[in-house]
Motif scaffolding. Sequence first.
Motif, mmCIF file in Angstrom:
data_model
loop_
_atom_site.group_PDB
_atom_site.id
_atom_site.type_symbol
_atom_site.label_atom_id
_atom_site.label_comp_id
_atom_site.label_asym_id
_atom_site.label_seq_id
_atom_site.Cartn_x
_atom_site.Cartn_y
_atom_site.Cartn_z
ATOM 1 N N ASP A 358 42.754 -3.114 66.953
ATOM 2 C CA ASP A 358 41.770 -3.446 67.979
ATOM 3 C C ASP A 358 42.167 -4.775 68.600
ATOM 4 O O ASP A 358 42.060 -5.839 67.963
ATOM 5 N N THR A 388 39.399 -2.180 72.679
ATOM 6 C CA THR A 388 40.639 -1.608 73.222
ATOM 7 C C THR A 388 41.607 -1.463 72.071
ATOM 8 O O THR A 388 42.055 -2.453 71.490
ATOM 9 N N VAL A 390 45.079 0.076 70.254
ATOM 10 C CA VAL A 390 46.442 0.585 70.361
ATOM 11 C C VAL A 390 46.974 0.786 68.950
ATOM 12 O O VAL A 390 46.343 0.377 67.971
ATOM 13 N N VAL A 422 41.434 -9.187 78.005
ATOM 14 C CA VAL A 422 41.930 -7.869 77.595
ATOM 15 C C VAL A 422 41.430 -6.855 78.614
ATOM 16 O O VAL A 422 40.247 -6.873 78.983
ATOM 17 N N ARG A 423 42.334 -5.980 79.054
ATOM 18 C CA ARG A 423 41.975 -4.929 79.996
ATOM 19 C C ARG A 423 42.559 -3.603 79.516
ATOM 20 O O ARG A 423 43.687 -3.566 79.011
ATOM 21 N N ALA A 424 41.773 -2.557 79.676
ATOM 22 C CA ALA A 424 42.248 -1.214 79.366
ATOM 23 C C ALA A 424 42.902 -0.609 80.591
ATOM 24 O O ALA A 424 42.388 -0.716 81.704
ATOM 25 N N GLU A 425 44.083 0.002 80.410
ATOM 26 C CA GLU A 425 44.792 0.660 81.481
ATOM 27 C C GLU A 425 44.970 2.135 81.162
ATOM 28 O O GLU A 425 44.684 2.575 80.037
ATOM 29 N N ALA A 429 47.217 -0.923 77.242
ATOM 30 C CA ALA A 429 46.317 -2.078 77.311
ATOM 31 C C ALA A 429 47.091 -3.275 77.851
ATOM 32 O O ALA A 429 48.306 -3.389 77.679
ATOM 33 N N ARG A 498 51.823 -6.007 78.137
ATOM 34 C CA ARG A 498 51.395 -4.612 78.288
ATOM 35 C C ARG A 498 51.886 -3.812 77.089
ATOM 36 O O ARG A 498 53.086 -3.807 76.783
ATOM 37 N N LEU A 501 49.740 3.025 74.493
ATOM 38 C CA LEU A 501 48.790 3.554 73.513
ATOM 39 C C LEU A 501 49.493 4.079 72.273
ATOM 40 O O LEU A 501 49.011 3.910 71.153
#
Length: 536
Positions: A358, A388, A390, A422-425, A429, A498, A501
């Motif tokens: 996380d 988020t 991974v 933190v940003r989800a793409e 992430a 970057r 996932l």
Amino acid sequence: MTRGTPPGRGARRPWSLRTRLVVSAVALIAVVAAVIGTVTTIAFRSYLYDQADEQVRGLSQRAAGPPVAMPVPVPDPGRGREPFAFLGGPGAPIGTLGAVLTDGRVTSAGYSTEVAGGSGTDGPRFPVEQLDTEQRAALAAVPRDGAPHTVELPGGLGSYRVAYAEGSRGAFLTGIPLTEVDGALSTLVLVELSVTGAGLVAASLAGTVLVGVALRPLRRVAATASQVARLPLHSGEVALHQRVPEAEADPRTEVGQVGAALNRMLDHVHSALDARQRSETRVRQFVADAGHELRTPLASIRGYAELTRRGHEECGPDTRHALGRIESEAIRMTGLVEDLLLLARLDAGRPLADEPVDLVALVVDSVSDARAAGPGHHWSLELPEEGTEVRGDGARLQQVLVNLLANARTHTPPGTRVTARVRAEATGALVEVEDDGPGIPDALLPSVFERFARGDASRSRSAGSTGLGLAIVRAVVLAHGGEVTVASTPGRTVFAVRLPLEPVLPEPVRRIGAGEGLDDGPRADSQAGHRLGTQV
């Protein structure tokens, strides 16, 4: 293209080799066809005009009669159509004209409008259309040399081939129309243009196919070069097995010479890369072995220094200070050795742990530790509402965050605001560490992730820098299948990480350093003090 025009803007797109060959062949065919058509048209025109001249001369002889030694009386034009009886003779086409000259002036002129239909006392009967004044004036201007000349008659009659003749019957001008000659020439030119156009289209299509087939070996050579260009040749072990097929490497052909030269070049490159890889392997093995060997004496130095400093024996202030410095430098060198050992293991492809991580929790913990280590900075978080997650090695990813935050804290003055977000793409992430410090100089920006890169040109250790922090960041992120970038201007520096996932990790999953002398978690305080890269 004018000077200063950027590429692709105002510049003409270059033609491919196939296009140039086809256009050159078609242009050559067009030139040859134009020359042949021109010569044919000129020859055919000369032939038709010769035929017309023969007709005019024959009409002139019939009109004027045989030549005489002395002038004879000229027939009276008023005798009806007798002076124009020759207009209906054999070989005289419709529109044949005749003119009677008296004292050099045209006294009567006309042209036939139909073929003779009968005979009478005055000769063949056929209608004759009289010429008007302008048309007679045009005829009167014909030279009296006996040679055929082309005359343009007004009133819509068009071009005529006219000749002067003088004989026993008097002086006459006779001519035949050039309508059929001009029509034949126009038909010939039209046929030539049609045939040439069809031939050029056929040549373009056939040339495109033939040139494409002829250039197929060159495309295979280009495909081999493209495959090699896509290989990551800058680092690591490179399997450079791509070669041009033997069929396209025959030195007896031009394309084969290119293919053979490319194969020789690839052989040299493969040898150079193999030698580089062996050298890197030896260096990597040396660093790993040295790291293993140095950890034990460094641990002993730290232990004995701490034991002596904390012993019951009384020591002077200078001695206690020296022992403290020995212990501090031993800690610093231990961190350097462990960093080098970690980089060597990452370069060797040692496996990372593969577990759910996380990123939000890691960022919160790392920023908390950074706030404790740097209370003079302003720390802030920008987090999504949900976690988020991974897959990867949590300890190594937290080490990435610790190094980035320590880098921002160490190389910016107190009062600087540092923001971790933190940003989800869609494919993974994004983790960013941004500060509003003075930024990284442009000269240092390209090498900021290289090993032992330092912003302090004097290599001062006042900040505790080893120049390996950002190198570890890049190595760990690349090992997870991600990428790390940096953008810096005065007042804004952003490190962006970057992560995918589902990273591609080696199959035996185990944590680097577990049972091998490396911590499973980050050293929030000591690492923050010495793992930094290059930022000013």
